[in-house]
Design a protein around this motif. Structure first.
Motif, short mmCIF file in Angstrom:
data_model
loop_
_atom_site.label_atom_id
_atom_site.label_comp_id
_atom_site.label_asym_id
_atom_site.label_seq_id
_atom_site.Cartn_x
_atom_site.Cartn_y
_atom_site.Cartn_z
N LEU A 278 41.76 42.06 92.63
CA LEU A 278 40.83 42.80 91.64
C LEU A 278 41.42 43.92 90.24
O LEU A 278 41.03 43.69 89.82
N GLY A 279 41.71 44.53 91.05
CA GLY A 279 41.73 45.50 90.62
C GLY A 279 43.09 45.14 89.19
O GLY A 279 42.87 46.02 88.24
N LEU A 280 43.75 44.89 89.16
CA LEU A 280 44.68 44.82 87.99
C LEU A 280 43.70 43.24 87.25
O LEU A 280 43.60 43.34 85.72
N VAL A 281 42.76 42.47 87.79
CA VAL A 281 42.16 41.43 86.84
C VAL A 281 41.13 42.86 86.38
O VAL A 281 40.93 42.40 85.29
N GLY A 282 40.32 43.55 86.66
CA GLY A 282 39.53 44.41 86.56
C GLY A 282 40.12 45.34 84.88
O GLY A 282 39.52 45.42 83.92
N MET A 283 41.78 45.82 85.03
CA MET A 283 42.19 46.17 83.83
C MET A 283 42.24 45.33 82.96
O MET A 283 42.11 45.76 81.74
N ARG A 284 42.57 44.24 83.44
CA ARG A 284 43.30 43.55 82.23
C ARG A 284 41.83 43.22 80.98
O ARG A 284 42.11 42.99 80.56
N GLU A 285 40.89 42.85 82.07
CA GLU A 285 39.36 42.65 80.82
C GLU A 285 39.32 43.52 80.53
O GLU A 285 39.21 43.73 79.58
N ARG A 286 38.86 45.06 81.24
CA ARG A 286 39.47 46.38 80.27
C ARG A 286 39.55 46.01 78.76
O ARG A 286 39.93 46.94 77.80
N VAL A 287 41.15 45.87 79.46
CA VAL A 287 42.20 46.35 77.63
C VAL A 287 41.55 45.04 76.85
O VAL A 287 41.69 45.28 75.83
N ILE A 288 41.26 44.00 77.35
CA ILE A 288 41.07 43.04 76.66
C ILE A 288 40.09 43.33 76.04
O ILE A 288 39.54 43.09 74.67
N THR A 289 38.77 44.07 76.66
CA THR A 289 37.34 44.92 75.72
C THR A 289 37.62 45.76 74.56
O THR A 289 36.74 45.79 73.15
N LEU A 290 38.93 46.51 74.50
CA LEU A 290 39.85 46.94 73.60
C LEU A 290 40.42 46.27 72.95
O LEU A 290 41.24 47.47 71.75
N ASP A 291 40.82 45.77 72.88
CA ASP A 291 41.64 44.35 71.63
C ASP A 291 43.05 44.50 71.77
O ASP A 291 43.57 44.69 71.30
N GLY A 292 43.54 44.54 73.06
CA GLY A 292 44.66 44.91 73.64
C GLY A 292 45.33 44.10 74.35
O GLY A 292 44.61 42.94 73.89
N ARG A 293 46.69 44.17 74.34
CA ARG A 293 47.60 43.54 75.61
C ARG A 293 48.21 44.33 76.88
O ARG A 293 48.33 45.53 76.61
N MET A 294 48.09 43.32 77.31
CA MET A 294 48.78 44.67 78.93
C MET A 294 50.37 42.70 79.82
O MET A 294 48.83 42.25 79.70
N VAL A 295 50.62 43.29 80.18
CA VAL A 295 51.95 42.76 80.76
C VAL A 295 52.54 43.66 81.30
O VAL A 295 52.83 44.54 81.42
N ILE A 296 52.41 42.40 83.16
CA ILE A 296 53.16 43.26 83.95
C ILE A 296 54.59 42.65 84.32
O ILE A 296 54.29 41.50 84.26
N LYS A 297 55.11 43.47 84.83
CA LYS A 297 56.93 42.95 85.51
C LYS A 297 56.44 43.54 86.90
O LYS A 297 56.73 44.56 87.24
N SER A 298 57.04 42.66 88.16
CA SER A 298 56.85 42.97 89.00
C SER A 298 58.05 42.12 89.42
O SER A 298 58.31 40.76 89.54
N ALA A 299 58.50 41.88 90.87
CA ALA A 299 59.83 40.95 91.57
C ALA A 299 59.88 41.86 93.28
O ALA A 299 59.84 43.29 93.39
N LYS A 300 59.56 40.80 93.88
CA LYS A 300 59.90 41.83 94.78
C LYS A 300 60.75 42.27 95.45
O LYS A 300 62.25 42.59 95.85
#
Length: 382
Positions: free
Chosen positions: A344-366
């Motif tokens: 939910l934390g990342l979802v909340g961050m993405r929603e906040r970025v979208i409301t600012l007309d921005g873009r969010m990219v996540i890169k991760s690996a084990k």
């Protein structure tokens, strides 16, 4: 003579039988061919999409019944006519450009073309074309995508409405947080200050060996802890430095408080560019994004180091086209996008970025950490 005559008759009889057999086989093949042709014609004419053959000027040379139905005309009246003439609201310039692209390419080309008003039964068609080996003709497949376009437009409108609701939600949320912080600071803070003053009076006029002095000392310690708890709550609700000194100082205070609670983790901040005049909306949202990013790293990453990078960037050296670049990177355990759903934390961050007309990219690996990159548009008018 009789033997020769009998032999000739026998040969003629065998030849006749063979000819009859071949004739029967030919008739069967012709019947099968006719059935196959009828099946092909049936499939071609009544296919769910229109099939056409056009020249490079858009002139129709062949068309199936479905295509004729889409063009709302009898098939025989379409042969030799210009395809685009049968749609009143077609973008002829776009269609001509599409034909030119088709005849200059060796691959299949496609286009979604508006041919009517959005309320029309037939308002959009999709064209997919391939040049025939002769290079003078192309085969075109035409399908009705009016309902699909209407659903896409509806979903787009719903998405816009949802984003407007999210913007309003975040605005109301920050307003409520500000009011709550003010109440805590003005009301509860004053009462705690009054308790501390009265407690000091008791401490100053009581024998240090008495039970009253011991209790008063305990009250003093409790009020100091309560004051610290309220201070932390105020900072989470609405950082005071954000309103008084600006974003950079508020972030450095956030770093200071975060380190005090997570001494085993190295936290590094790098702030570049003029970040003190971004405006209230960007200030609070950037602060919340970094706050949530640090919370995610603390809860899930098991990282020993977290780096936060924030800067103002320009696009192609154009001072008007600016954006804010935010990166939050940790060296924690990471996660697998295919195996794990985002929290939910990342979802909340993405929603906040979208409301600012921005873009969010996540890169991760084990075992390779996580990097969150956020780009937010910024203009001088902000």
């Amino acid at each position: 003579m009789n033997q020769r005559s009998q032999y000739r008759r026998l040969v003629d009889f065998e030849l006749h039988n063979q000819m009859q057999l071949l004739s029967n086989q030919l008739q069967l093949k012709q019947q099968e061919l006719e059935k196959s042709r009828n099946r092909y014609v049936d499939l071609y004419d009544h296919a769910p999409v229109g099939y056409l053959t056009l020249d490079n000027n858009g002139r129709i040379f062949s068309i199936n019944l479905t295509g004729a139905s889409l063009l709302k005309a009898e098939r025989h009246t379409l042969i030799g006519k210009i395809f685009s003439d049968y749609f009143a609201n077609i973008d002829k310039q776009a269609f001509v450009a599409y034909l030119q692209k088709t005849f200059s390419s060796s691959r299949k080309t496609s286009i979604d073309l508006k041919i009517g008003n959005i309320d029309d039964v037939l308002s959009y068609v999709r064209l997919e074309s391939t040049v025939i080996s002769s290079k003078n003709m192309c085969r075109m497949m035409m399908s009705d995508i009016s309902q699909l376009k209407k659903m896409i437009n509806l979903n787009h409108d719903l998405l816009i409405e949802n984003r407007q609701l999210m913007k309003e939600l975040f605005r109301i949320q920050e307003k409520e947080r500000r009011l709550l912080a003010r109440e805590l600071h003005d009301a509860l803070g004053q009462w705690l200050t009054a308790i501390r003053v009265e407690n000091e009076v008791i401490l100053n006029h009581t024998d240090k060996k008495s039970i009253i002095f011991t209790s008063a000392q305990a009250i003093k310690e409790c009020t100091e802890k309560m004051h610290q708890v309220i201070r932390n709550m105020l900072h989470r609700l609405r950082p005071i430095l954000l309103d008084t000194l600006g974003l950079p100082d508020a972030l450095y205070e956030l770093k200071k408080q975060w380190i005090s609670h997570n001494a085993g983790t190295i936290l590094r901040f790098e702030l570049n560019g003029n970040l003190s005049v971004l405006g209230e909306r960007l200030n609070i949202n950037i602060f919340r994004l970094i706050q949530e990013g640090l919370n995610n790293a603390y809860k899930h990453a098991d990282a020993s180091q977290i780096d936060v990078f924030l800067s103002r960037e320009t696009i192609m050296d154009n001072p008007i086209a600016e954006f804010l670049l935010l990166k939050i990177k940790d060296n924690g355990k990471g996660f697998n996008f295919q195996a794990n759903s985002t929290g939910l934390g990342l979802v909340g961050m993405r929603e906040r970025v979208i409301t600012l007309d921005g873009r969010m990219v996540i890169k991760s690996a084990k075992d390779l950490g996580t990097e969150i990159t956020i780009r937010l548009p910024f203009f001088a008018k902000n």
